[in-house]
Enzyme design. Structure first.
Site, mmCIF file in Angstrom:
data_model
loop_
_atom_site.group_PDB
_atom_site.id
_atom_site.type_symbol
_atom_site.label_atom_id
_atom_site.label_comp_id
_atom_site.label_asym_id
_atom_site.label_seq_id
_atom_site.Cartn_x
_atom_site.Cartn_y
_atom_site.Cartn_z
ATOM 1 N N GLU A 35 0.811 -1.137 0.083
ATOM 2 C CA GLU A 35 -0.057 0.098 0.020
ATOM 3 C C GLU A 35 0.777 1.216 0.082
ATOM 4 O O GLU A 35 1.801 1.320 0.888
ATOM 5 C CB GLU A 35 -0.941 -0.095 1.355
ATOM 6 C CG GLU A 35 -1.729 1.143 1.265
ATOM 7 C CD GLU A 35 -2.780 1.369 2.418
ATOM 8 O OE1 GLU A 35 -2.637 0.336 3.392
ATOM 9 O OE2 GLU A 35 -3.480 2.606 2.443
ATOM 10 N N ARG A 261 5.779 -13.082 9.335
ATOM 11 C CA ARG A 261 6.447 -11.801 8.816
ATOM 12 C C ARG A 261 7.984 -11.635 9.556
ATOM 13 O O ARG A 261 8.139 -12.540 10.566
ATOM 14 C CB ARG A 261 5.705 -10.556 9.061
ATOM 15 C CG ARG A 261 5.366 -10.387 10.617
ATOM 16 C CD ARG A 261 4.226 -9.316 10.789
ATOM 17 N NE ARG A 261 4.508 -8.182 10.624
ATOM 18 C CZ ARG A 261 3.911 -7.392 9.558
ATOM 19 N NH1 ARG A 261 2.899 -7.925 9.062
ATOM 20 N NH2 ARG A 261 4.311 -6.056 9.382
ATOM 21 N N LYS A 271 4.913 0.760 8.994
ATOM 22 C CA LYS A 271 4.781 1.733 8.414
ATOM 23 C C LYS A 271 4.133 2.734 9.015
ATOM 24 O O LYS A 271 4.742 4.103 9.203
ATOM 25 C CB LYS A 271 4.313 1.967 7.024
ATOM 26 C CG LYS A 271 4.926 1.427 5.776
ATOM 27 C CD LYS A 271 4.293 1.293 4.550
ATOM 28 C CE LYS A 271 3.348 0.048 4.694
ATOM 29 N NZ LYS A 271 2.655 -0.159 3.234
#
Ligand code: ATP
Ligand code: MG
Length: 545
Positions: A35, A261, A271
């Site tokens: 994104e 992850r 982020k």
């Protein structure tokens, strides 16, 4: 084909054997779907290595898709930073795509879901929807709007799109099962009303698809065969499957596969938090050398090969874990040790005068002992040098092999010197070391018979360059306080600035990585004050000191 096979590749191998992709010429297609709401970080590098690894292994395709269906936080600057990071790492995508290009198609699919009775417009507020969703142990309750007719739903949805309702007044929900043991399946929201300007579609839309709808639809539109994502989406997989199965796409449908992850100690990998550091001025920007962003690592001088090596070595797993930051540093060090040129700089200079030396000469300096083909280069040597202040001691401990009064030491690639004395200022601080050199002791041609146990680095005062040296620590104190907000774990003193002296050779080679002998790996660069050496990684693992 590489000899190791991770669990994702095992799945693909089995499917290929079963002929699942024969109708598509056995082409395997993956995508990397960031994104554009911030810069990429090391965790994204792991995802990139997996997705592009599959492309390479199966001679398939991997697309870069901007997952840009959330208008509030996405910008062109972030899109560009993502493109730059992939270029830097050398990941060559087949196509660059934007989920926002599919808004029309997504809308069309949403109408189809209404027509098939699989979606309805619901007037409950966000709070009411949450409150009626039930819990892990209790089923949810059905919305009073759940049994609207197809015609009514279609009209209401078209009116939502036409801007007839306020933000939040209505949503489109999938009609699945309010009693499902999986909460994600309890009539999830597919579309919401939001008057927000999208960085690509502007104000064309006032309704936007939710991630759980937009993502599988985008995958299916692009013909993705394997939608690789992180573990937190495991519980969303039934919904992912529901969406692709109900949206009218041809077989084979994309398959979601989750992996663990990457988490790293001593840094933040989200982020949202990284943006906060930038916005609050805790760092100099997204590409601050202390940031775990790919732009930060690039700016730090970390070789992309070392980063990919790290991601491949930690492997692909299904179990979450935290990786030591020192392991990343070890990979960087290994790469630079094998590849970086050697050079000399002094970070805390102390003058050294060779009382019996006159004139100047050029000595041979080995560029990298592991790359003999690079040979040597010339380094100037003269009467006055700088050495590291810590390499001279008035009060040496036992087995001190550096300089002490009456002792000898070898100057790297030069001569053995004997310390005869020193000068101080009024405060008693040493300002100069006085030495005599042994002319027969020149490196490579030493006939002196003198044994020096220590070797120290130096720079020649006559042509030394003043340099600003920047050293860094981790942004976060280590995870001794698990669960604490990162702002409470901030290392407030993570940047150190020193004034040193460097070989002129370094100042001629900008943006290049070096091993500074006995000091560490540094990148040459400039800032507003001129020439700088910026630390990439220390020479040894001093992480836990
Ligand atoms: P963040 O939480 O940092 O915002 P994100 O998951 O929201 O990360 P996206 O832009 O959605 O970021 O991520 C793009 C891809 O990278 C996704 O497939 C995501 O699963 C993957 N990814 C993100 N963070 C990591 C990580 N730490 N380790 C491995 N893969 C990651
Ligand atoms: Mg995300």
């Amino acid at each position: 084909m590489a000899e190791t096979t991770n669990f994702i590749e095992q799945i693909i191998n089995e499917e290929l054997e079963a002929g699942k992709f024969e109708s598509r010429g056995n082409k395997i297609v993956t995508r990397f779907p960031p994104e554009p709401n911030g810069y990429l970080h090391i965790g994204h590098c792991k995802s990139l290595c997996i997705n592009f690894g599959v492309k390479e292994k199966y001679n398939g395709e991997c697309n870069l898709r901007m997952d840009d269906t959330n208008p509030a936080k996405e910008t062109m600057e972030y899109v560009q930073s993502i493109i730059d990071s992939l270029d830097w790492l050398g990941f060559h995508y087949d196509r660059i795509l934007y989920a926002s290009d599919y808004y029309d198609k997504m809308y069309e699919i949403a109408e189809k879901l209404i027509l098939s009775g699989d979606a309805y417009v619901c007037d409950l507020s966000a709070e009411e929807i949450t409150a009626t969703r039930g819990t892990l142990t209790e089923p949810g309750t059905e919305s009073p709007y759940r049994n609207r007719t197809v015609e009514e739903n279609l009209q209401l949805f078209r009116d939502m799109k036409a801007g007839k309702y306020a933000d939040g007044a209505k949503v489109l929900r999938a009609k699945i099962d309010m009693a499902s043991p999986n909460i994600n399946m309890r009539d999830p929201i597919l579309y919401r009303i939001a008057r927000a300007t999208h960085y690509r579609t502007g104000d064309k839309w006032c309704i936007y698809p939710m991630y759980d709808f937009a993502h599988p639809v985008s995958d299916a539109i692009e013909g993705i065969t394997h939608s690789i994502c992180t573990l937190e989406f495991e519980d969303h997989r039934p919904l992912y499957n529901w969406v692709v199965e109900h949206s009218g796409f041809p077989e084979p449908l994309p398959r979601q596969i989750e992996f663990a992850r990457l988490n790293l100690t001593n840094t933040v990998m989200s982020k949202r938090y990284l943006k906060k550091l930038v916005d609050e001025g805790k760092v100099h920007g997204w590409d601050d050398p202390r940031m775990p962003t790919l732009a930060g690592l690039k700016n730090r001088g970390v070789p992309p090969e070392a980063l990919k090596d790290f991601c491949n070595k930690i492997g692909v797993s299904k179990a979450n874990s935290e990786c030591q930051y020192s392991y990343l540093e070890a990979c960087i060090r290994d790469y630079l040790n094998a590849n970086a040129e050697r050079a000399m700089a002094v970070l805390d200079p102390l003058k050294l005068t060779i009382t019996n030396y006159e004139g100047e000469e050029e000595l041979d300096f080995e560029i990298n002992q592991f790359k003999p083909e690079l040979g040597t280069r010339k380094v100037k040597f003269g009467k006055t040098l700088y050495i590291e202040r810590s390499d001279f001691s008035l009060d040496p401990p036992p087995k001190y092999y550096r300089l002490k009064v009456g002792g000898v030491v070898r100057l790297k690639s030069a001569y053995i010197v004997r310390c005869d004395g020193y000068r101080t200022d009024e405060g008693g601080n040493v300002t100069e070391v006085l030495c005599s050199y042994i002319p027969e002791s020149r490196s490579g041609n030493d006939t002196s018979g003198v044994k020096a146990k220590g070797v120290i680095h130096w720079v020649n005062a006559a042509d030394a360059q003043d340099v600003t040296v920047k050293q860094y620590e981790c942004l976060l104190c280590d995870a001794a306080y698990p669960g604490q907000d990162f702002s409470e774990r901030m290392n407030c003193d993570s940047e150190h600035i020193l004034q040193g002296k460097a070989e002129p050779y370094l100042a001629e080679q900008m943006d290049k990585s070096f091993q500074l002998m006995r000091t560490g790996y540094y990148k040459t660069c400039t800032d507003e004050d001129g020439f700088c050496l910026s630390e990439i990684v220390s020479l040894k693992d001093n992480f836990n000191k």
